[in-house]
Structures are given as structure tokens and as C-alpha cells.
Design an enzyme around this catalytic site. Structure first.
Site, short mmCIF file in Angstrom:
data_model
loop_
_atom_site.label_atom_id
_atom_site.label_comp_id
_atom_site.label_asym_id
_atom_site.label_seq_id
_atom_site.Cartn_x
_atom_site.Cartn_y
_atom_site.Cartn_z
CG ASP A 58 -1.56 1.18 1.19
OD1 ASP A 58 -1.93 2.09 0.64
OD2 ASP A 58 -2.74 1.46 1.95
CG HIS A 59 3.23 4.45 -2.64
ND1 HIS A 59 3.77 5.13 -1.61
CD2 HIS A 59 3.19 4.09 -4.53
CE1 HIS A 59 5.46 4.85 -3.04
NE2 HIS A 59 4.52 4.72 -4.48
NE ARG A 60 -4.07 3.62 0.92
CZ ARG A 60 -5.24 3.37 1.94
NH1 ARG A 60 -6.05 4.62 1.52
NH2 ARG A 60 -5.24 2.33 2.18
#
Length: 423
Positions: free
Chosen positions: A395-397
Site C-alpha cells: 500500500d503506497h499510502r
């Protein structure tokens, strides 16, 4: 004093459950903390436990019924309580006339004391008895009942292979296979109707399958995935595993080593041991790792807590226990909630590599392929080595590319040097 047993809240997102079975017979004494009934949520089968010692005097629902949280499901009376007039008890508890007639046989005779039977150490009963007489009830999962009904099969003619002889989906599917039916499909071609013979089966969505569909669809739509691949040399790991397993007292799988390496890497690279929330990135002090299990009913991902502190033997034992109870539908709600990371291993199916979808709010999932023998270059010479391909979905967040790459490199180091896993 008689009191109502209401359907408790199972989880934050479960407003309705499907009632599966009673774990205690009518008239039996249920100890505090003992399972009294089992229900099916969208994630697992969950046991409802008694708050205090009581007698199961009357049931208000039957297996297969959908029940909302807070609805009355049974009447409990005190262990030493003398039975009063049945209607007086029902009036005092506000039980409607339709509920009385619907389950009028599911009640202990008010003129006869309940048998002093304790079921606190028993699993849910397949053939409960009331006052010594069997209750005429077939125990089957809601999905099995629905499949049997849609295929025109009699559920009471089947032999259950589930816990306590309970009829489950696979039993109905076997019955369907032995009695295939042909459905007539009406198709329209050039404005003219024609009938086509085609054999097929429609398998209704279970609550768990719907939950999986919703979660994974939302994940791909709302979570910005990125992926990292790595190829690990696992010759030393295989040699260590063979040495340990040759002792005979324990049999470790490759996945046990992988889970241990994942847990240790999460501690060594804490930037990966996180989950995303709307207000913050939550970082954990221990490694709680979910392991994907393809049970006989659905895919589930129970959690191994504190993997970094577990030995390989403990990991192996816990995974075996989770697999066994997943196949029986006996995982507890708390065992499938939480975790910051997941491992999905399809190597046993010969899959070389694949990408897995994240399970929000987790920040990562590692997809593990099969161990293969391939040509490799070692010290400038061509030789044959054992390699394992993995794909990390992130998850790039909450996690950037450098943190994910650092974690994957640490995992690779641990797998290729398994002695480091043991320290």
C-alpha cells in the site's frame, strides 16, 4: 429468574448473522463461558458463550435462520429455579404469540425439571436431546440447505461429513454430482425463442464469499498498490529443514520458515509493520502475520500473533491447528481480525509467481511461489540451485518504495541465510 438470551454483537460490521446450531441440549446446564450456540458471520463461524451458569429452557430460533444483532434467541432459567407456568414466563418476557407457536416444541416441559446435564466441555451437538428424546432436526449449514433446496434434493437423505455429522456444502455437491439435472435455457436468436439443453450448477454466494468480494474490490479500487519482485536462493533453507525434519519429532514446512522470516523482517524494518488509518499510520511493536488458508468452505486469513517471538515448531503447530479448525468452520472471530501483513503461498500448487491483492488496512502481502531447480551462477561458475520467487504487494499510502525494498531485501537475506532466523 427466567431471562432472554439475545444475539450479541459479533463484530463491528456484522448486523445480521445466520444461526447454525445449538451447542447445548434443551434442559441442559451451561456453565459460564461455555459455548451455547454457533452462528455464521461473513468472516467465520463464531461460538456464543454463556455469561453465567444457566439452563437452556427454550429456543426461539432454528438452524439456518438469519438473526439480527439484539434479537432474542433463547430463554435461560436459573439452575435452582423452579419451573413456573410456561405462558406466565413467556408473558413476562414479552414473547409474541407467533414466536411461541413457531418454536412450541423447543421448550423444556414446565411440569418436569430439566435434566442436570452439563455440555460445557462438548462441541456443538449434532443430535441434541430434550428430556431424553431426540429432537427431530437435521443439522446442516445454511449454504448446504440452500444448495439442496435449489437442486431439489432432500437434505435429510444425506450423510454429513462436517463436525458432529453436520451436512456441509461438499456433501450436497457430491449428491448433485450423483444426480445431475439438466436445465432448460431459453435463448433468443433473431427474435425467435429456442430451447438449449445445458448442464450446470449455480452455487449461491455465502456470506463469507460476499465479504471477500467486497473487501478485495474495494482494495483494488481505493488502495494504490505497487509491487516488488525478488528471487531467493533457498539451498541452505532446504538443507536446514531436512536436518530438522530428519529428527522425526517435528515436521517443518517451507512456509513455516517463510512466516518466521516475514515476522523477523517486520521487526527489523518497522516502517513496513504498519496499517493505514484516516488519521494516522499505525506502527506495531510485534509482528502479527496473517496466513492465507484455503479451507474446505472459503479462503480465510487467521492471524499468527507475535511471530517474531515464536519458534519454528510453535509456528508449525499453530498453523496446523488453524488449518484444521478452518476446515471445520471453528475459527474464532478474534483469530481472523487484525494483523499488519499477510502471506499467501501457492507454491504447493506449482505456481511459480503471482501478485496478491492487499487486505486493507494491512500495508503488505507477500505472494510466495514454488521452489524450483534452475541454472544459477555461483562464484563465476554455472551450477544448479533451488530458488523461490516472491512478489510483495504494498500500500503506497503508508509505505514508500525505499522502505518496501529495504524490507524485501531483509526478508531475502533471512531466507537465504536461515541460521539468522533462529537467533
Amino acid at each position: 429468574m427466567a431471562r432472554l438470551l439475545r444475539m450479541p454483537g459479533i463484530s463491528a460490521d456484522a448486523e445480521e448473522v445466520v444461526f447454525l446450531e445449538w451447542c447445548s441440549a434443551l434442559g441442559s446446564t451451561v456453565k459460564a463461558g461455555a459455548p451455547i450456540a454457533t452462528v455464521e458471520t461473513e468472516k467465520a463461524n463464531v461460538d456464543i458463550e454463556a455469561d453465567d451458569e444457566a439452563i437452556l429452557w427454550r429456543t426461539l430460533i432454528s438452524p439456518g435462520e438469519a438473526v439480527t444483532v439484539g434479537a432474542p434467541i433463547a430463554i435461560l432459567v436459573g439452575v435452582d429455579e423452579e419451573f413456573a407456568d410456561e405462558n406466565a414466563i413467556l408473558d413476562s418476557l414479552g414473547i409474541a404469540s407467533e414466536q411461541r407457536s413457531k418454536h412450541k416444541d423447543d421448550v423444556v416441559d414446565s411440569q418436569e425439571p430439566a435434566a442436570n446435564v452439563t455440555d460445557s466441555d462438548s462441541p456443538c451437538l449434532a443430535t441434541p436431546e430434550a428430556n431424553g428424546h431426540p429432537v427431530d432436526r437435521i443439522f446442516a449449514s445454511p449454504l448446504a440447505r440452500k444448495l439442496a433446496r435449489e437442486n431439489g434434493l432432500a437434505i435429510d437423505a444425506m450423510i454429513g461429513s462436517g463436525p458432529g455429522g453436520r451436512i456441509v456444502r461438499v456433501d450436497v455437491e457430491k449428491a448433485v454430482a450423483n444426480n445431475p439435472t439438466v436445465s432448460k435455457l431459453v435463448a433468443t436468436s433473431a427474435g425467435n425463442e429456442r430451447t438449449i439443453d445445458k448442464a450446470f450448477r449455480e452455487i449461491p454466494h455465502s456470506g463469507m464469499r460476499r465479504a471477500i468480494a467486497r473487501t478485495l474490490t474495494a482494495s483494488k479500487q481505493q488502495v494504490p498498490h505497487f509491487y516488488l519482485d525478488a528471487t531467493c536462493r533457498v539451498d541452505e533453507l532446504l538443507a536446514l529443514r531436512q536436518t530438522v525434519n530428519s529428527d522425526g519429532s517435528v515436521k517443518l514446512s517451507i512456509n513455516d520458515f517463510i512466516l518466521k522470516a516475514v515476522g523477523k523482517a517486520l521487526i527489523d524494518v518497522p516502517e513496513m509493520n504498519v496499517v493505514w488509518t484516516e488519521d494516522c499510520v499505525r506502527q506495531f511493536d510485534s509482528a502479527d502475520v496473517c496466513v492465507a488458508i484455503g479451507s474446505e468452505s472459503e479462503l480465510v486469513t487467521p492471524v499468527l500473533r507475535g511471530v517474531e517471538a515464536l519458534t519454528l515448531t510453535q509456528i508449525s503447530e499453530q498453523v496446523r491447528d488453524l488449518v484444521a479448525r478452518a476446515n471445520e468452520g471453528r475459527l474464532k472471530q478474534q483469530e481472523i481480525e487484525g494483523g499488519a501483513f499477510s502471506v499467501s503461498n501457492l507454491g504447493m500448487f506449482g505456481v511459480e509467481s503471482f501478485s496478491a491483492i492487499l487486505n486493507p488496512p494491512q500495508a503488505g502481502i507477500l505472494a510466495v511461489g514454488v521452489v524450483s531447480q534452475v541454472p544459477v551462477v555461483s562464484d563465476g561458475e554455472l551450477t544448479v540451485g533451488h530458488v523461490l520467487k516472491v512478489t510483495l504487494s504494498v500500500d503506497h499510502r503508508p509505505v514508500d518504495g525505499i522502505s518496501a525494498a529495504t524490507w524485501l531485501r531483509r526478508f531475502q537475506t533471512l531466507v537465504e541465510n536461515p541460521a539468522l532466523i533462529l537467533v
